[in-house]
Structures are given as structure tokens and as C-alpha cells.
Motif scaffolding. Structure first.
Motif, short mmCIF file in Angstrom:
data_model
loop_
_atom_site.label_atom_id
_atom_site.label_comp_id
_atom_site.label_asym_id
_atom_site.label_seq_id
_atom_site.Cartn_x
_atom_site.Cartn_y
_atom_site.Cartn_z
N PRO A 140 0.90 -1.14 -0.07
CA PRO A 140 0.10 0.01 0.07
C PRO A 140 0.93 1.38 -0.06
CG PRO A 140 0.01 -1.16 1.94
CD PRO A 140 0.36 -2.09 1.32
N HIS A 141 1.97 1.39 0.72
CA HIS A 141 2.87 2.35 0.58
C HIS A 141 3.18 2.87 -0.82
CE1 HIS A 141 6.02 -0.67 0.15
NE2 HIS A 141 6.70 0.33 -0.45
N ARG A 142 2.99 2.06 -1.77
CA ARG A 142 3.24 2.55 -3.17
C ARG A 142 2.37 3.68 -3.67
NH1 ARG A 142 4.53 -3.42 -5.57
NH2 ARG A 142 6.87 -3.29 -5.31
N TRP A 143 1.18 3.92 -2.95
CA TRP A 143 0.21 5.12 -3.25
C TRP A 143 0.98 6.41 -3.22
CZ3 TRP A 143 -3.78 5.26 -5.82
CH2 TRP A 143 -4.87 4.34 -5.78
N LEU A 144 1.94 6.31 -2.09
CA LEU A 144 2.35 7.75 -1.92
C LEU A 144 3.27 8.19 -3.03
CD1 LEU A 144 4.04 7.01 1.65
CD2 LEU A 144 1.75 7.81 1.05
N PRO A 145 4.09 7.64 -3.87
CA PRO A 145 4.78 8.41 -5.00
C PRO A 145 3.59 8.59 -5.99
CG PRO A 145 5.17 5.98 -4.91
CD PRO A 145 4.73 6.27 -3.55
N ILE A 146 2.47 8.04 -6.09
CA ILE A 146 1.50 8.12 -7.15
C ILE A 146 0.85 9.58 -6.76
CG2 ILE A 146 -0.87 7.39 -7.64
CD1 ILE A 146 0.09 4.34 -7.23
N GLY A 147 0.54 9.61 -5.48
CA GLY A 147 -0.13 10.96 -5.23
C GLY A 147 0.90 12.13 -5.59
N ALA A 148 2.31 11.88 -5.11
CA ALA A 148 3.22 12.96 -5.39
C ALA A 148 3.40 13.38 -6.86
CB ALA A 148 4.50 12.78 -4.79
N LEU A 149 3.31 12.39 -7.69
CA LEU A 149 3.39 12.46 -9.16
C LEU A 149 2.14 13.16 -9.86
CD1 LEU A 149 5.62 12.24 -11.48
CD2 LEU A 149 4.67 9.88 -11.95
N ALA A 150 0.89 12.80 -9.22
CA ALA A 150 -0.30 13.27 -9.55
C ALA A 150 -0.34 14.58 -9.25
CB ALA A 150 -1.57 12.48 -8.73
N GLY A 151 -0.08 15.06 -8.23
CA GLY A 151 0.02 16.50 -7.69
C GLY A 151 0.89 17.48 -8.59
#
Length: 476
Positions: A140-151
């Protein structure tokens, strides 16, 4: 696959200083000189990059385009990594990177600094991260870079919000839904929200001009706007006609893959949304590297021990690359362009030619008829070109009521105004007896948006600018 990306980057670098600046590149430089949390027509990421490059060398076109070349090379590499994620070996990875490098859209986007190239790179990066999120060993921690890149993507293009929402909806519909049952998903949304909040604040404080601009583009105001029929047809040329069977095969394979079915659904929903809302053809471009990678993974086993079949595929990719390069890179001499199909296919090619001559004509008219005149242009590209090349002729900072330039203010009160390209209706709102003092001629026979534009001199304006300026604002 790395050698493919290296050759691709070298070709783009070798072409970087042919022809000249695109109007948008000069506009990004102008916006970078007026850094803000947002602009009427874009978030601040690309102007910030342009500002950083110009601080190193304000006159180097090659240097200005290096970030775009790096971003496009990342798109090429992402295709190979996607193929690996889909289970493809060396052949599939090489074929996917070669197909993406050979595509028309990727070549065109990589040749100039703009929002599209970073949009492609960021979306491909997000796609790859989501694919890794969907691995059987869910982390689940793989969500964090997804959020950063989306921003970061939302700070490049507000339009990024649409594919992000559609992808999340597709994952919720197609599964696996368990990936959302973690606090890291909420954290990812929070990270993206924090990154995009300054831009949203600017838009809200200024009446949400981006929304008005989007409606204008959907109505056909942009030089690259497409009708719904054109949007559909151009999908078959976006990557190159010879690559169509490969990406259609890839779409079919994704639709049959339980783990990655959501990506096929995302493509279908985005296709429908952009067709119905008047989107530009390239809005769907970020999906094609994945489709090509999926097609390459499916095709690769059929090429083993079949030299003729492999040679045919390699030939098709090479021909697609050659045609794409001639049409979308500055390969042909400028003198050959008027008699070639390039300008009919590639609108942006004409927008990179003739700007120094354009500014020279304006400087000549101003020096002969009104050396103290301010300059008012019809669009942001004209104003940005004058900012870029005008100082050599002693020209003042220009003005325009188009897009962000309107926010940067009107000409000075009480001075004559030399207008560039304004239509009769807008001229009539400025002065009663405008004098025709020249016309634009790029001298090379290129029929671009500025060729033949009229230069009119208004020796005095009808009303104070504080009354006239609000009525002139134009978004599109």
C-alpha cells in the motif's frame, strides 16, 4: 531498450535548434518572467522550468528544449518498463520502446518545451506506478509516489484531473478494489491536494479563467482544436498509421487481462469523454505507450525464430519513424516547406518559423510612424515574440488582451498604440481612424497564423484604458 532511448534523445537534440521558437515556448518564457501560483491558461510548472533554463542562458533554444527531450526519453523508457511489468522479455521491451520512439506524437511533443511533453511523461510514470501497485504482492505504501506524481501533473496541466478520476473510477469498477482500503490512498490524495492547492487558490481568486478557457477550446478557438469526428479519426494517426494494429492488439490484450482490465476501461471512457466534449486528439496520447507495450508483449513470442516476420515488424516501425520525423521534426529545409505536406499535417511547424522577421517588421513600422508608441497584439504568441526579439530593436514590453497577458495590464495612458493583427471590430473599440502602417511577411512563403497580419496605428484611443481593457479580455 536503453540504446533506443539514447538514439531517440540524440536525434531530438540534433534537431533542437532548427527552425526556431514555437509561440508557446516564448509565452512560457514570458510567464516565467512573471512567476505566479497560476495563470489564466495553465498551472505554473512549465513557466517555472522556463524561468530556470533562462536563468542559465536566456538565448539558447537548445538548452530550453533539453527538459522536453529528457521528459520524452522517459516516456520511451517507460514503455519498456511497462512491457517488463506485463511479463515481456528483451524483445518485447525493445519493440515497445522502439514503437513509442517512432510515434508521431512523441516526436512532436519532444521537440519543444510545452505542457504536453510533461503530461505524457507524468501520465506514463503514473501508469507504471499503478501497474506496480497492482502486483500480487500488494504494497500500500506505493500510493505515496502516485500521489506526489499526480500533484506534479496537476501543476503541469489541470486537464490531468480527468484521466486521474477516470482511472480511479475504472479501478473501482474493474478491481481490485482492495487497493483503496488503506490509509495510504487517503494520504496520496492529500499529497496531491497540497501540491495543487496554490494553483487552485489562484484560479479561485481570479474567477476560474481556466474553466472559461476550456470551454473556448472545446468550441474550436485553438489552432489545434478538433471536431468530434476529427478527434476519432486522428487517433489512427496520433502514433502513426503503421502502429495502429499494434496498439489495437494491445488494447485487446489489456481488456482480456483481469489484473490490468482497468486500463482498457480507462482508455474507453476517456475516448468517449473527449469525443463528446470536444477534446483535442492528443488528450488521449498518454494511453498509447501502455497499449503499444501490451501489444509488443503479445507480439514478441510470434517473432522468435521467424526472421521474415521480425524483419517486417522492424521495417514497419522504421518507416513509421521516418515518416513521423519528416512530418513532425524540423528535417526539411524551410525553403521546401511550402511545397510539402508538412504544414498541412503539422500545424505547429509553421508556428516555429518567421518570428524574428515578424518582430523586425513591427520595429520598422514603429520607428517610421510612431517611435514612442506602445504595442498591442492580438494574441499571446505575438506579444511573447516581441518580448523575446524586441529588445534588439529597442521595442517596449508589449501588451495583449489574450490569456495571461490580459492580467499583465494595458498600455500606458495617453500614448499612441501600434496594434498587431487586431480585427476591425476590436480596432473600432480602440480608435476612430486607425492608420494602416504595414503588414507582416515572413519572407519565406510560410502561411502561418501571422502571415499577412495588419499593423495599425492608433494615435489616440477613444476611452481611458481602465474603461476599455476589461472589455477586451479574450481567453482561448
Amino acid at each position: 531498450m536503453y540504446w533506443v532511448a539514447g538514439i531517440f534523445a540524440a536525434i531530438l537534440l540534433g534537431c533542437a535548434d532548427r527552425y526556431g521558437y514555437h509561440r508557446d515556448e516564448m509565452y512560457f518564457l514570458a510567464a516565467g518572467r512573471r512567476l505566479d501560483w497560476g495563470y489564466a491558461d495553465q498551472p505554473p510548472l512549465v513557466p517555472l522550468i522556463a524561468r530556470g533554463i533562462s536563468s542559465i542562458d536566456p538565448n539558447s533554444l537548445i538548452l530550453l528544449r533539453v527538459p522536453a527531450i529528457l521528459a520524452t526519453s522517459a516516456v520511451v523508457l517507460c514503455a519498456g518498463w511497462m512491457a517488463r511489468e506485463l511479463g515481456g522479455g528483451r524483445v518485447a521491451q525493445t519493440l515497445s520502446t522502439a514503437a513509442v520512439a517512432a510515434s508521431a506524437l512523441v516526436m512532436a511533443a519532444g521537440h519543444q518545451l510545452g505542457t504536453t511533453v510533461f503530461d505524457l511523461a507524468i501520465w506514463c510514470g503514473l501508469t507504471l506506478l499503478v501497474m506496480r501497485l497492482l502486483r500480487t504482492d500488494f504494497q500500500p505504501h506505493r500510493w505515496l509516489p502516485i500521489g506526489a506524481l499526480a500533484g506534479i501533473g496537476l501543476q503541469d496541466k489541470a486537464l490531468m484531473a480527468i484521466p486521474l478520476v477516470v482511472l480511479a473510477l475504472s479501478l473501482a469498477l474493474a478491481g481490485p478494489r482492495k487497493i483503496f482500503a488503506t490509509r495510504y490512498f487517503a494520504l496520496a490524495i492529500g499529497i496531491a491536494g497540497v501540491l495543487v492547492l496554490p494553483y487552485l487558490w489562484w484560479q479561485g481568486s481570479n474567477g476560474w479563467p481556466q474553466w472559461e478557457l476550456s470551454r473556448s477550446i472545446a468550441g474550436g478557438s485553438s489552432g489545434t482544436s478538433n471536431s468530434p469526428l476529427a478527434f476519432v479519426l486522428l487517433q489512427f494517426g496520433l502514433m502513426g498509421p503503421l502502429l495502429v494494429p499494434l496498439w489495437i492488439f494491445g488494447l485487446y490484450r489489456l481488456s482480456r487481462d483481469i489484473r490490468y482490465h482497468a486500463f482498457a476501461l480507462t482508455y474507453a471512457l476517456l475516448f468517449l469523454i473527449f469525443t463528446l466534449t470536444g477534446g483535442k486528439a492528443y488528450y488521449l496520447g498518454g494511453m498509447y505507450p501502455l497499449l503499444l507495450a501490451a501489444g509488443a508483449v503479445g507480439l514478441a513470442p510470434k517473432l522468435r525464430d521467424h526472421r521474415m516476420r521480425a524483419a517486417a515488424v522492424a521495417f514497419a516501425v522504421a518507416v513509421n519513424a521516418a515518416v513521423s520525423a519528416v512530418l513532425f521534426l524540423p528535417i526539411l529545409p524551410i525553403s521546401d516547406l511550402p511545397d510539402s505536406p508538412v504544414l498541412a499535417v503539422n500545424y505547429d511547424a509553421g508556428e516555429t518559423i518567421g518570428w524574428p522577421a515578424f518582430v523586425r517588421r513591427i520595429a520598422d513600422a514603429r520607428s517610421r510612424f510612431a517611435p514612442d508608441a506602445d504595442i498591442l497584439t492580438a494574441n499571446y504568441g505575438e506579444a511573447a515574440a516581441i518580448e523575446r526579439f524586441g529588445p534588439a530593436y529597442g521595442l517596449p514590453v508589449p501588451h495583449s488582451a489574450h490569456n495571461a497577458y490580459w492580467w499583465w495590464g494595458p498600455p500606458a495612458e495617453g500614448r499612441p498604440v501600434l496594434t498587431v493583427g487586431l480585427n476591425p471590430g476590436r480596432l473600432a473599440r480602440l480608435c476612430t481612424t486607425p492608420e494602416l502602417v504595414g503588414r507582416i511577411d515572413n519572407g519565406v512563403g510560410i502561411d502561418n497564423d501571422e502571415q499577412g497580419r495588419s499593423l495599425y496605428l492608433c494615435r489616440s484611443v477613444l476611452l481611458p484604458w481602465r474603461d476599455t481593457w476589461p472589455t477586451l479580455r479574450m481567453l482561448g
